[in-house]
Design a protein around this motif. Sequence first.
Motif, short mmCIF file in Angstrom:
data_model
loop_
_atom_site.label_atom_id
_atom_site.label_comp_id
_atom_site.label_asym_id
_atom_site.label_seq_id
_atom_site.Cartn_x
_atom_site.Cartn_y
_atom_site.Cartn_z
N ARG A 289 23.42 -0.22 -15.77
CA ARG A 289 22.89 0.29 -16.15
C ARG A 289 22.97 2.38 -15.93
NH1 ARG A 289 16.72 -3.17 -15.15
NH2 ARG A 289 17.95 -4.96 -15.65
N LEU A 290 21.98 3.06 -16.98
CA LEU A 290 22.07 3.97 -16.55
C LEU A 290 21.43 4.35 -15.47
CD1 LEU A 290 20.55 5.76 -19.77
CD2 LEU A 290 22.42 6.52 -19.08
N GLN A 291 22.17 5.46 -14.63
CA GLN A 291 21.31 5.57 -13.40
C GLN A 291 21.43 6.68 -13.24
OE1 GLN A 291 24.61 4.58 -10.41
NE2 GLN A 291 25.39 3.34 -11.83
N LEU A 292 21.00 7.63 -11.77
CA LEU A 292 21.08 8.94 -12.25
C LEU A 292 22.07 9.43 -11.19
CD1 LEU A 292 19.15 12.00 -12.51
CD2 LEU A 292 18.85 11.42 -9.96
N LEU A 293 22.80 10.23 -11.76
CA LEU A 293 24.54 11.25 -11.03
C LEU A 293 23.90 12.04 -10.13
CD1 LEU A 293 27.04 11.14 -10.55
CD2 LEU A 293 27.24 12.50 -12.40
N LEU A 294 23.00 13.28 -10.76
CA LEU A 294 22.81 14.50 -9.84
C LEU A 294 21.18 15.62 -10.68
CD1 LEU A 294 24.24 16.81 -11.37
CD2 LEU A 294 25.95 16.52 -9.27
N ARG A 295 20.54 16.01 -9.72
CA ARG A 295 19.32 17.17 -10.63
C ARG A 295 19.67 18.06 -9.69
NH1 ARG A 295 14.57 13.37 -8.03
NH2 ARG A 295 13.04 14.94 -9.63
N HIS A 296 19.61 18.96 -11.06
CA HIS A 296 19.84 21.07 -10.57
C HIS A 296 19.39 20.94 -9.67
CE1 HIS A 296 15.96 21.63 -12.47
NE2 HIS A 296 15.74 23.02 -11.97
N ILE A 297 18.00 20.30 -9.22
CA ILE A 297 17.03 20.85 -8.23
C ILE A 297 17.88 20.65 -6.45
CG2 ILE A 297 15.03 21.40 -8.98
CD1 ILE A 297 13.42 18.19 -7.71
N SER A 298 18.43 19.25 -7.12
CA SER A 298 18.41 18.88 -5.63
C SER A 298 19.94 19.32 -4.65
CB SER A 298 19.14 18.03 -4.98
OG SER A 298 20.19 17.09 -6.49
N ARG A 299 20.66 20.41 -5.98
CA ARG A 299 21.97 21.28 -5.71
C ARG A 299 23.29 20.13 -5.00
NH1 ARG A 299 21.37 26.29 -6.44
NH2 ARG A 299 19.48 27.10 -7.00
N SER B 85 8.24 13.82 -10.97
CA SER B 85 9.26 13.79 -9.83
C SER B 85 10.23 12.95 -9.36
CB SER B 85 8.27 15.63 -8.63
OG SER B 85 7.81 16.14 -9.03
N THR B 86 10.12 12.60 -9.78
CA THR B 86 11.55 11.77 -9.70
C THR B 86 12.07 11.03 -10.75
OG1 THR B 86 10.36 9.30 -10.72
CG2 THR B 86 9.65 9.79 -8.31
N GLU B 87 13.38 10.74 -10.51
CA GLU B 87 14.35 9.70 -11.14
C GLU B 87 14.19 8.90 -12.10
OE1 GLU B 87 16.74 8.65 -8.16
OE2 GLU B 87 17.45 7.15 -9.50
N ALA B 88 15.07 8.93 -13.37
CA ALA B 88 14.44 8.16 -14.02
C ALA B 88 14.97 6.27 -13.89
CB ALA B 88 14.47 8.10 -15.21
N TRP C 196 22.25 15.08 -14.47
CA TRP C 196 23.22 14.57 -15.55
C TRP C 196 22.85 12.38 -14.56
CZ3 TRP C 196 26.41 15.35 -18.49
CH2 TRP C 196 26.79 16.75 -18.90
N TYR C 197 22.89 12.28 -16.04
CA TYR C 197 22.84 10.47 -15.81
C TYR C 197 24.30 9.78 -16.14
CZ TYR C 197 18.04 10.39 -14.39
OH TYR C 197 16.65 10.67 -14.77
N VAL C 198 24.40 8.50 -15.62
CA VAL C 198 26.02 7.80 -16.02
C VAL C 198 25.95 6.56 -16.10
CG1 VAL C 198 26.39 7.93 -13.19
CG2 VAL C 198 28.02 7.81 -15.28
N GLN C 199 26.27 6.40 -17.17
CA GLN C 199 26.22 4.57 -17.23
C GLN C 199 27.81 4.31 -17.36
OE1 GLN C 199 25.38 3.86 -21.51
NE2 GLN C 199 24.33 1.98 -20.47
N TYR C 200 28.75 3.25 -16.21
CA TYR C 200 28.97 3.35 -16.35
C TYR C 200 29.00 1.62 -17.35
CZ TYR C 200 30.02 6.07 -12.12
OH TYR C 200 29.84 7.10 -10.95
N SER C 201 30.32 0.41 -16.99
CA SER C 201 30.59 -0.80 -18.18
C SER C 201 29.53 -1.05 -17.21
CB SER C 201 32.44 -0.83 -17.62
OG SER C 201 32.10 -1.43 -18.91
N ARG C 202 29.73 -1.91 -18.48
CA ARG C 202 28.25 -2.63 -18.19
C ARG C 202 27.52 -3.07 -16.78
NH1 ARG C 202 33.56 -5.16 -17.91
NH2 ARG C 202 34.27 -5.87 -19.40
#
Lengths: 111, 111
Positions: free
Chosen positions: B43-53, A97-100, B35-41
């Motif tokens: 790594r991919l990172q978590l932006l938000l998840r639906h269960i956290s609202r 249940s964690t983020e990737a 939703w994951y986001v990748q800014y220039s240069r």
Amino acid sequence: SQTIHQWPATLVQPVGSPLSLECTVEGTSNPNLYWYRQAAGRGLQLLFYSVGIGQISSEVPQNLSASRPQDRQFILSSKKLLLSDSGFYLCAGDRLSTEAFFGQGTRLTVV
Amino acid sequence: AQRVTQPEKLLSVFKGAPVELKCNYSYSGSPELFWYVQYSRQRLQLLLRHISRESIKGFTADLNKGETSFHLKKPFAQEEDSAMYYCALKPPANQGGKLIFGQGTELSVKP
């Protein structure tokens, strides 16, 4: 926190040569591990998925294979590279249940 | 089969304008959406998840099960929001549990 070390960052290989990309995980145990290929306009295509040592699920037919010899080690391989294997390869991990979390990626160019 | 669709490859807006990145999914059960986001240069990172609202960096996303959508919204875009955004779906562990991504949308916020 969880970290993925993926190397090398860039790789140029001749057609027909073998490939071995490795990623290792720190900061957690028993992760699910993934290999993705990232292509412009095609997003992140899942190549392989592993829930544990020696357990590999292949998602698309291809020239590549994956292995998980240890809990926190995931290897992407090929015996003979094709030109079409060129691309950006990304290792990722998560747990129930964690983020990737993601590696830095490897840009592979087959020449 | 599970699938995530992001219809826009590129979305270009001016600073201060509202932005909506579309995401539709196909899955018969109750997946977790991200939703994951990748800014220039970076790594991919978590932006938000639906269960956290919750709202992260001014972004929100509402899961609409009827329309099977999870669109990402921000009322006033900022230049630092320029990045690659990926919508992702993860079924429950007992139904495969593989993290699947959409094609990605590149957001460009112009001054």
